[in-house]
Motif scaffolding. Structure first.
Motif, PDB file in Angstrom:
ATOM      1  N   UNK A 181      42.770  42.427  52.781  1.00  0.00           N
ATOM      2  CA  UNK A 181      42.902  41.031  53.179  1.00  0.00           C
ATOM      3  C   UNK A 181      41.976  40.127  52.373  1.00  0.00           C
ATOM      4  N   UNK A 182      41.866  40.412  51.075  1.00  0.00           N
ATOM      5  CA  UNK A 182      41.196  39.476  50.178  1.00  0.00           C
ATOM      6  C   UNK A 182      42.251  38.462  49.762  1.00  0.00           C
ATOM      7  N   UNK A 183      41.973  37.166  49.945  1.00  0.00           N
ATOM      8  CA  UNK A 183      43.020  36.139  49.923  1.00  0.00           C
ATOM      9  C   UNK A 183      43.256  35.499  48.569  1.00  0.00           C
ATOM     10  N   UNK A 184      42.478  35.830  47.555  1.00  0.00           N
ATOM     11  CA  UNK A 184      42.674  35.239  46.237  1.00  0.00           C
ATOM     12  C   UNK A 184      42.692  36.329  45.171  1.00  0.00           C
ATOM     13  N   UNK A 185      43.131  35.938  43.966  1.00  0.00           N
ATOM     14  CA  UNK A 185      43.293  36.881  42.858  1.00  0.00           C
ATOM     15  C   UNK A 185      41.951  37.496  42.458  1.00  0.00           C
ATOM     16  N   UNK A 186      41.952  38.802  42.276  1.00  0.00           N
ATOM     17  CA  UNK A 186      40.778  39.514  41.756  1.00  0.00           C
ATOM     18  C   UNK A 186      41.044  39.821  40.280  1.00  0.00           C
ATOM     19  N   UNK A 187      40.221  39.295  39.373  1.00  0.00           N
ATOM     20  CA  UNK A 187      40.502  39.461  37.941  1.00  0.00           C
ATOM     21  C   UNK A 187      40.274  40.898  37.477  1.00  0.00           C
ATOM     22  N   UNK A 188      40.917  41.276  36.358  1.00  0.00           N
ATOM     23  CA  UNK A 188      40.810  42.647  35.850  1.00  0.00           C
ATOM     24  C   UNK A 188      39.385  43.100  35.576  1.00  0.00           C
ATOM     25  N   UNK A 189      38.508  42.192  35.129  1.00  0.00           N
ATOM     26  CA  UNK A 189      37.144  42.646  34.829  1.00  0.00           C
ATOM     27  C   UNK A 189      36.420  43.061  36.105  1.00  0.00           C
ATOM     28  N   UNK A 190      36.886  42.548  37.258  1.00  0.00           N
ATOM     29  CA  UNK A 190      36.321  42.961  38.544  1.00  0.00           C
ATOM     30  C   UNK A 190      36.974  44.242  39.028  1.00  0.00           C
ATOM     31  N   UNK A 206      26.204  40.863  39.799  1.00  0.00           N
ATOM     32  CA  UNK A 206      25.762  41.581  41.004  1.00  0.00           C
ATOM     33  C   UNK A 206      26.568  42.863  41.212  1.00  0.00           C
ATOM     34  N   UNK A 207      27.842  42.804  40.880  1.00  0.00           N
ATOM     35  CA  UNK A 207      28.666  44.010  40.977  1.00  0.00           C
ATOM     36  C   UNK A 207      28.197  45.064  39.978  1.00  0.00           C
ATOM     37  N   UNK A 214      35.498  35.079  40.660  1.00  0.00           N
ATOM     38  CA  UNK A 214      35.679  34.993  39.214  1.00  0.00           C
ATOM     39  C   UNK A 214      34.473  34.413  38.480  1.00  0.00           C
ATOM     40  N   UNK A 215      33.302  34.409  39.118  1.00  0.00           N
ATOM     41  CA  UNK A 215      32.137  33.817  38.465  1.00  0.00           C
ATOM     42  C   UNK A 215      31.231  34.903  37.889  1.00  0.00           C
ATOM     43  N   UNK A 216      30.426  34.518  36.935  1.00  0.00           N
ATOM     44  CA  UNK A 216      29.565  35.470  36.231  1.00  0.00           C
ATOM     45  C   UNK A 216      28.467  36.037  37.128  1.00  0.00           C
TER      46      UNK A 216
END
Length: 315
Positions: free
Chosen positions: A85-94, A72-73, A65-67
């Motif tokens: 198996x990604x263990x944390x929330x992926x935000x919508x902007x990602x 980089x994406x 969730x960092x800028x």
């Protein structure tokens, strides 16, 4: 397609290997740092090492969730993100950044068993099959439209370890098959029936503590679900922890108080089980192998040298 992969442990490793073996171009990998959590040290093939071996840039994050990661994406210009198996929330902007969005690969037959440890929970609950689902990611965890899903049957003696090996082999065909559908321009995927959805938490110490009020059938599945290398289901005998490594449902029916060490049957020692055990209608749990608090493994018939007394949930 240009693919960024988010993943961790053996599930992520198998996903990355499938992508590397496919016609798609893996342009970046995002993975978690190593963990000391009991369940995250199991099936811990390194995604980072595999990516490095193939000269794929790697980013290590607990949370995405960092800028800096977002920048980089953007620079990587992926057509799609693939996550497993990604263990944390992926935000919508990602997850909404690539033109085709994000494909999540989950080791259950969604909409059932969203969340964590789906194979173990499914085995405990007596499901007849397990599997792998590739679905499009949206704002609700593990809830997006299903692109591809494959199932395997659960055998009567299967352990969670057996089912891991059965389902992990589905990752490559499900992932690549789903990407092929997306690359071909298909968009008519299957919405999940949210009335059938269930969501499960991570396994912890309390989840492997035996409750003798459960039926023998449920306890036998719990023992199989906590097969090595998972932490074994446990109880207490005379104030000392006792791990149950193998057990079957007794042939006979045994009445009395749950947890009573009651009877030798075949190669096992029967423990009275079930909240209504007083009725005498229940089968018991026939324990066949145990591990003591000091790590010694033995046959239950050697450990329980006399009948009587109780197994309990607490010291």
């Amino acid at each position: 397609m240009r693919v960024v992969m988010f993943g961790y442990q053996t599930w992520g490793h198998r996903t990355l290997q499938a992508l590397l073996d496919s016609e798609h171009d893996v342009v970046m990998v995002v993975t978690h740092p190593k963990s000391e959590h009991a369940y995250e040290k199991i099936w811990s093939d390194s995604v980072a090492d595999l990516a490095t071996e193939h000269n794929v840039p790697v980013v290590i994050r607990n949370r995405p969730d960092d800028d800096e990661l977002f920048a980089r994406l953007q620079e990587a210009e992926p057509d799609i993100i693939v996550a497993n198996n990604w263990r944390t929330w992926i935000p919508p902007r990602i997850f909404g950044l690539p033109r085709y969005g994000t494909l999540n690969v989950h080791d259950s037959l969604l909409p059932k068993y969203a969340g964590f440890s789906p194979i173990i929970w499914a085995l405990i609950n007596g499901e007849s099959e397990v599997g792998v689902t590739a679905h499009m990611m949206d704002d609700t965890l593990d809830a997006g439209d299903i692109v591809l899903q494959q199932a395997v049957p659960v055998g009567p003696t299967d352990t969670a370890t057996d089912l891991f090996h059965k389902t992990v082999d589905l990752i490559a065909p499900v992932t690549v098959g789903a990407l092929d559908r997306i690359a071909a321009g298909e968009t008519d995927f299957t919405p999940q029936d949210r009335s059938q959805a269930s969501f499960f938490h991570k396994r912890a110490e309390e989840d492997i503590r035996i409750d003798w009020n459960w039926s023998a059938e449920e306890l036998e599945r719990l023992v199989r679900a906590q097969s090595a290398p998972y932490p074994a289901a446990f109880t207490y005998h005379r104030g000392r922890r006792l791990e149950i490594l193998a057990a079957t449902v007794s042939e006979g029916r045994y009445g009395g108080t749950p947890g009573r060490i009651f009877y030798r049957e075949g190669n096992g020692v029967v423990i009275v089980a079930g909240a209504d055990a007083r009725t005498g209608r229940n089968h018991g749990l026939a324990i066949t192998r145990v591990r003591t608090e000091d790590g010694e493994e033995m046959f239950a018939t050697d450990y329980f040298t006399r009948m009587g007394g109780y197994l309990t949930g607490r010291r």
